[in-house]
Design an enzyme around this catalytic site. Structure first.
Site, short mmCIF file in Angstrom:
data_model
loop_
_atom_site.label_atom_id
_atom_site.label_comp_id
_atom_site.label_asym_id
_atom_site.label_seq_id
_atom_site.Cartn_x
_atom_site.Cartn_y
_atom_site.Cartn_z
N HIS A 130 -11.27 9.91 -7.99
CA HIS A 130 -10.53 11.15 -8.25
C HIS A 130 -9.94 11.21 -9.65
O HIS A 130 -9.01 11.96 -9.90
CB HIS A 130 -9.42 11.31 -7.20
CG HIS A 130 -9.95 11.53 -5.81
ND1 HIS A 130 -9.20 11.37 -4.68
CD2 HIS A 130 -11.18 11.90 -5.38
CE1 HIS A 130 -9.94 11.63 -3.61
NE2 HIS A 130 -11.15 11.94 -4.01
N SER B 121 -4.88 7.98 3.99
CA SER B 121 -4.87 8.70 5.26
C SER B 121 -6.30 8.95 5.75
O SER B 121 -6.50 9.36 6.89
CB SER B 121 -4.12 10.02 5.10
OG SER B 121 -4.68 10.76 4.04
N ILE C 284 2.23 -2.07 3.29
CA ILE C 284 1.18 -2.74 2.51
C ILE C 284 1.72 -3.92 1.70
O ILE C 284 1.11 -4.99 1.65
CB ILE C 284 0.52 -1.71 1.56
CG1 ILE C 284 -0.26 -0.70 2.38
CG2 ILE C 284 -0.36 -2.39 0.53
CD1 ILE C 284 -0.56 0.59 1.64
P1 NAD Z 1 -2.38 10.22 1.36
O1 NAD Z 1 -1.08 10.63 0.75
O2 NAD Z 1 -3.19 11.22 2.09
O3 NAD Z 1 -2.14 9.02 2.37
C1 NAD Z 1 -1.37 7.90 2.07
C2 NAD Z 1 -1.31 7.05 3.33
O4 NAD Z 1 -0.65 5.84 3.01
C3 NAD Z 1 -0.53 7.71 4.46
O5 NAD Z 1 -1.28 7.63 5.65
C4 NAD Z 1 0.77 6.89 4.54
O6 NAD Z 1 1.23 6.76 5.86
C5 NAD Z 1 0.33 5.55 4.00
N1 NAD Z 1 1.38 4.79 3.31
C6 NAD Z 1 2.23 5.25 2.35
N2 NAD Z 1 3.00 4.24 1.89
C7 NAD Z 1 2.65 3.13 2.61
C8 NAD Z 1 3.09 1.79 2.62
N3 NAD Z 1 4.04 1.34 1.78
N4 NAD Z 1 2.51 0.91 3.47
C9 NAD Z 1 1.55 1.33 4.34
N5 NAD Z 1 1.07 2.59 4.38
C10 NAD Z 1 1.62 3.49 3.50
O7 NAD Z 1 -3.18 9.53 0.20
P2 NAD Z 1 -4.75 9.40 -0.04
O8 NAD Z 1 -5.45 9.07 1.23
O9 NAD Z 1 -4.89 8.47 -1.19
O10 NAD Z 1 -5.23 10.84 -0.47
C11 NAD Z 1 -4.47 11.68 -1.28
C12 NAD Z 1 -5.02 12.02 -2.65
O11 NAD Z 1 -3.88 12.03 -3.45
C13 NAD Z 1 -5.91 11.05 -3.29
O12 NAD Z 1 -7.07 11.70 -3.51
C14 NAD Z 1 -5.28 10.68 -4.64
O13 NAD Z 1 -6.15 11.10 -5.66
C15 NAD Z 1 -4.06 11.52 -4.75
N6 NAD Z 1 -2.79 10.85 -5.06
C16 NAD Z 1 -2.75 9.73 -5.83
C17 NAD Z 1 -1.55 9.11 -6.11
C18 NAD Z 1 -1.57 7.89 -6.98
O14 NAD Z 1 -2.44 7.76 -7.82
N7 NAD Z 1 -0.64 6.95 -6.79
C19 NAD Z 1 -0.35 9.62 -5.57
C20 NAD Z 1 -0.40 10.78 -4.79
C21 NAD Z 1 -1.64 11.38 -4.53
#
Ligand code: NAD
Length: 253
Positions: free
Chosen positions: A126, A201, A243
């Site tokens: 992404h 997710s 995590i």
């Molecule tokens: P998502 O937000 O859909 O899912 C994140 C998942 O991680 C959730 O199910 C949540 O319950 C879990 N989670 C959060 N913190 C956690 C922890 N400490 N321990 C265990 N589980 C935890 O994210 P996604 O599936 O990556 O999809 C969202 C899109 O958002 C991606 O395509 C990405 O490009 C973008 N995104 C990226 C960032 C980043 O680069 N850090 C941040 C926000 C969104």
């Protein structure tokens, strides 16, 4: 199978890591929440505050571009301050030990590179939000350059070379997936013996197809996420815990 508790999950994962020759991690926003960068879908996540701006809208409207850049600048302190967390460090330890050939990530925060992965070994499905590109000629621009012009003119600037809009480098909704990265992720998923989905997710497609692809090609599948996902029932091991706590014991200096 779902790990009965944290200890059980860490032990089982440790055995699977020890037995594996090629481990491919597939990471999502949950990997980075402990670094201070919110995910999209958790309570308080970015989507509870902002509707995403689609690519067509970004291209068509100066107002949408201004709003997209205002949001990006508002997040800049958070992204700039974030340092790799325990999950990132555990993966880079296994990378240095030769267990991980490359990481497939949905994240856009550059933290795998910051933790020691060579840029070529981070497959960004992404894109990356730590810099920008012209959507016409592909010229790269740094965020400071954008910010100075935005603040001077009160509007997001276009590319000085070709007059097309400049956008941060993540793939927006409505924009096509990067072909080369999709190809490399496919090869990695099909040629590993352990595939570990961490903090995703697993609802954003086509990225969410990689765990199933790896499983079908014969890899064992592990899912680490504090909430259930739709793919838990096909995984060999599911760990519903934080995590950092799960992966913290795999960090080596
Ligand atoms: P998502 O937000 O859909 O899912 C994140 C998942 O991680 C959730 O199910 C949540 O319950 C879990 N989670 C959060 N913190 C956690 C922890 N400490 N321990 C265990 N589980 C935890 O994210 P996604 O599936 O990556 O999809 C969202 C899109 O958002 C991606 O395509 C990405 O490009 C973008 N995104 C990226 C960032 C980043 O680069 N850090 C941040 C926000 C969104």
């Amino acid at each position: 199978m779902i790990a009965s508790d944290l200890h059980d999950g860490v032990n089982r994962l440790g055995d699977m890591i020890a037995a594996a020759r090629a481990i491919v991690p597939f990471t999502g926003a949950g990997l980075s929440t402990e670094t201070g960068i919110p995910d999209f879908r958790s309570p308080g996540g970015l989507w509870t505050r902002n509707r995403p701006i689609h690519f067509d809208e970004f291209v068509a409207s100066q107002e949408a571009r201004d709003e997209a850049w205002r949001r990006r600048f508002a997040m800049q302190e958070t992204f700039a301050a974030a340092r790799p967390g325990r999950g990132h460090l555990a993966l880079s330890s296994l990378y240095r030990a030769g267990k991980i050939p490359a990481v497939i990530t949905q994240n856009i925060d550059n933290l795998h590179q910051d933790s020691g992965f060579a840029p070529d070994h981070v497959i960004e499905l992404h894109g990356n939000t730590t810099y920008a590109r012209c959507i016409g000629c592909g010229q790269r621009y740094e965020l400071n350059w954008m910010r100075e012009r935005f603040e001077a003119d009160g509007a997001a600037p276009d590319c000085p070379d070709c007059a097309e809009p400049v956008k941060t480098a993540p793939v927006s909704f409505g924009q096509s997936m990067p072909e080369h990265e999709m190809q490399r992720a496919t090869e990695l998923a099909q040629h590993c013996d352990l595939f570990v989905a961490i903090g995703s997710s697993l609802v954003v497609w086509p990225a969410a197809g990689f765990p199933l692809m790896a499983k079908r090609a014969g890899a064992q599948l592990v899912i680490i996420n504090r909430e259930p996902t739709d793919q838990d029932d096909v995984a060999d091991l599911v760990i519903h815990h934080d995590i950092g706590e799960v992966l913290g014991s795999f960090v080596r200096n």
